[in-house]
Scaffold this active site. Structure first.
Site, mmCIF file in Angstrom:
data_model
loop_
_atom_site.group_PDB
_atom_site.id
_atom_site.type_symbol
_atom_site.label_atom_id
_atom_site.label_comp_id
_atom_site.label_asym_id
_atom_site.label_seq_id
_atom_site.Cartn_x
_atom_site.Cartn_y
_atom_site.Cartn_z
ATOM 1 N N HIS A 90 44.589 51.134 41.456
ATOM 2 C CA HIS A 90 45.734 51.860 40.898
ATOM 3 C C HIS A 90 47.076 51.326 41.392
ATOM 4 C CE1 HIS A 90 47.525 54.868 38.554
ATOM 5 N NE2 HIS A 90 46.691 55.860 38.793
ATOM 6 N N ASP A 105 37.831 48.344 20.955
ATOM 7 C CA ASP A 105 36.832 47.692 20.113
ATOM 8 C C ASP A 105 36.844 46.191 20.377
ATOM 9 O OD1 ASP A 105 35.180 46.706 18.147
ATOM 10 O OD2 ASP A 105 36.275 47.599 16.461
#
Length: 436
Positions: free
Chosen positions: A161, A378
């Site tokens: 992070h 995708d």
């Protein structure tokens, strides 16, 4: 590894071209998250039309190598400069890429409940982050592609992070996916690596009017008992009813108000006790001039709303939602600059702060991933059936996520992932749905 998982390959994917080799300075907003470790997520994909090249490993690697040319910090390592200040060493060593096979299937994880087990199975293993004062050199991003016995694939990711926030993560993952899906015709946006845009002023100045709502960092403590992570789903009808109760408040404010109130009642805290709800806010469009949407780094500040348990548990939901919305409405360039300067002034102390365990039972941290382009990535073989954190073990942290793609009929508009005391979570669930 365990018998359920067999590692086939483990390697590093380096940028396909020579990228910039230098040390990347980290802003105060990056340093705030240096001790938080890697964020583990997992995606489950189904082959659908039975494509012969479903999740072709060579294709995935080549696309990642292309993406890392522009996203070169992710091919580097977390390190420290001569003064012990954290930085990213952009050395081009590459991102960890693991290929595995499993005798498990997607149906074994229908509830997608985050757990140490889910992370252990599908996310590359990384040693826990240490305190900055004794920092080790860590990979910034790690990926694991696990081929399941049902023909599906689990894509597990671990991204530290300190390097980027969720907005930046979505830019990288969608770029990687576009190169894999569209090849040379991929239309991608180059990231902005100018983290000096979030440098503190000299000298740092914090507006006194901002101090009460700026949260430099959540407080952490050891949990008093066992913790449980659970997903709770809100349908479109339930969300609509909730927002009506909250006077037309935003989804984030309405759900946060309901979770805050339900949590405090479930925990049976003394009425006069001070309670806080903290939440990160994306500041890219709040600054003058605005940061580029492609800013690649952490561009969130933590704000806090403080009250008493009595007020939050006795007032109507719309009042609590209004409290939270009122804090958000105050975000402007001046407040952002105050927050950056506040973090810069506290930098030395933040480097030694403990970032494990839970927040106190009087506090909540509400994190919104709603609307993030993280849920439908995708790679050319269809969108994932589901995406989630692989593990959520910090008590008091709540994540708001999009509903599952297959729930477009309204069965689930928002998923609420909460980690709280096992003894209280059933009562929390009852209270969460009681007003809907």
């Amino acid at each position: 590894m365990d018998s359920e998982i067999q590692v086939v390959e483990s390697c590093f994917v380096a940028p396909s071209k020579i990228s910039r080799r230098k040390s990347l300075w980290l802003s105060p907003l990056d340093l705030l998250l240096t001790n938080r470790g890697h964020t583990p997520t997992v995606y489950f994909y189904h082959p659908g039309d039975g494509a012969a090249d479903f999740f072709d490993v060579a294709k995935l690697k080549a696309a990642m190598a292309r993406a890392l040319v522009d996203f070169y910090p992710l091919a580097g390592r977390l390190n420290t400069d001569d003064n012990g200040r954290p930085e990213i060493s952009c050395n081009g060593e590459g991102a960890l890429f693991v290929v595995a096979r499993s005798n498990l299937s997607v149906n074994d994880f229908n509830d997608m409940k985050p757990s140490p087990e889910l992370r252990r199975l599908f996310v590359p293993r990384i040693e826990p982050s240490t305190l900055v004062l004794a920092i080790q050199v860590f990979n910034v991003v790690c990926e694991q592609v696990t081929f399941l016995k049902c023909g599906g694939v689990a894509l597990g990711t671990a991204l530290h992070h300190f390097s980027i926030d969720a907005k930046s993560a979505s830019l990288f993952f969608n770029t990687w996916a576009a190169f894999c899906r569209d090849g040379d015709s991929a239309d991608v946006e180059a990231p902005c690596h100018n983290r000096a845009l979030l440098r503190a002023r000299s000298p740092p100045v914090v507006n006194p009017e901002h101090r009460s709502i700026i949260c430099p960092t959540p407080r952490f403590t050891e949990p008093s008992g066992s913790m449980t992570s659970e997903f709770f789903s809100l349908s479109k009808e339930q969300l609509g009813a909730l927002k009506k109760l909250c006077g037309g408040a935003s989804t984030f404010c309405a759900v946060s108000a309901l979770v805050w109130q339900s949590t405090l009642i479930a925990r049976r805290l003394a009425p006069e006790t001070e309670t806080r709800v903290m939440f990160p806010v994306n500041v890219r469009r709040m600054m003058k001039p605005p940061l580029p949407d492609s800013y690649f780094g952490n561009a969130v500040i933590f704000l806090v709303s403080t009250s008493t348990v009595r007020d939050i548990t006795s007032e109507p939901l719309y009042s609590t939602a209004k409290r939270i919305g009122g804090i958000i409405s105050r975000v402007d360039d001046g407040l952002v600059r105050s927050a950056v300067d506040c973090l810069a002034l506290a930098e030395k102390d933040n480097q030694t702060l403990k970032a494990t365990g839970s927040v106190p039972d009087t506090d909540l941290v509400m994190v919104s991933w709603l609307g993030m382009p993280l849920f439908d990535i995708d790679f050319g073989w269809g969108k994932p059936q589901v995406m989630s954190r692989a593990e959520s073990v910090r008590g008091g942290f709540v994540y708001l996520m999009n509903g599952k793609p297959e729930d477009d009929d309204g069965r689930c508009a928002v998923r609420v992932l909460t980690c709280m005391e096992t003894a209280n979570i059933k009562e929390f669930e009852r209270l969460l749905y009681a007003q809907l």
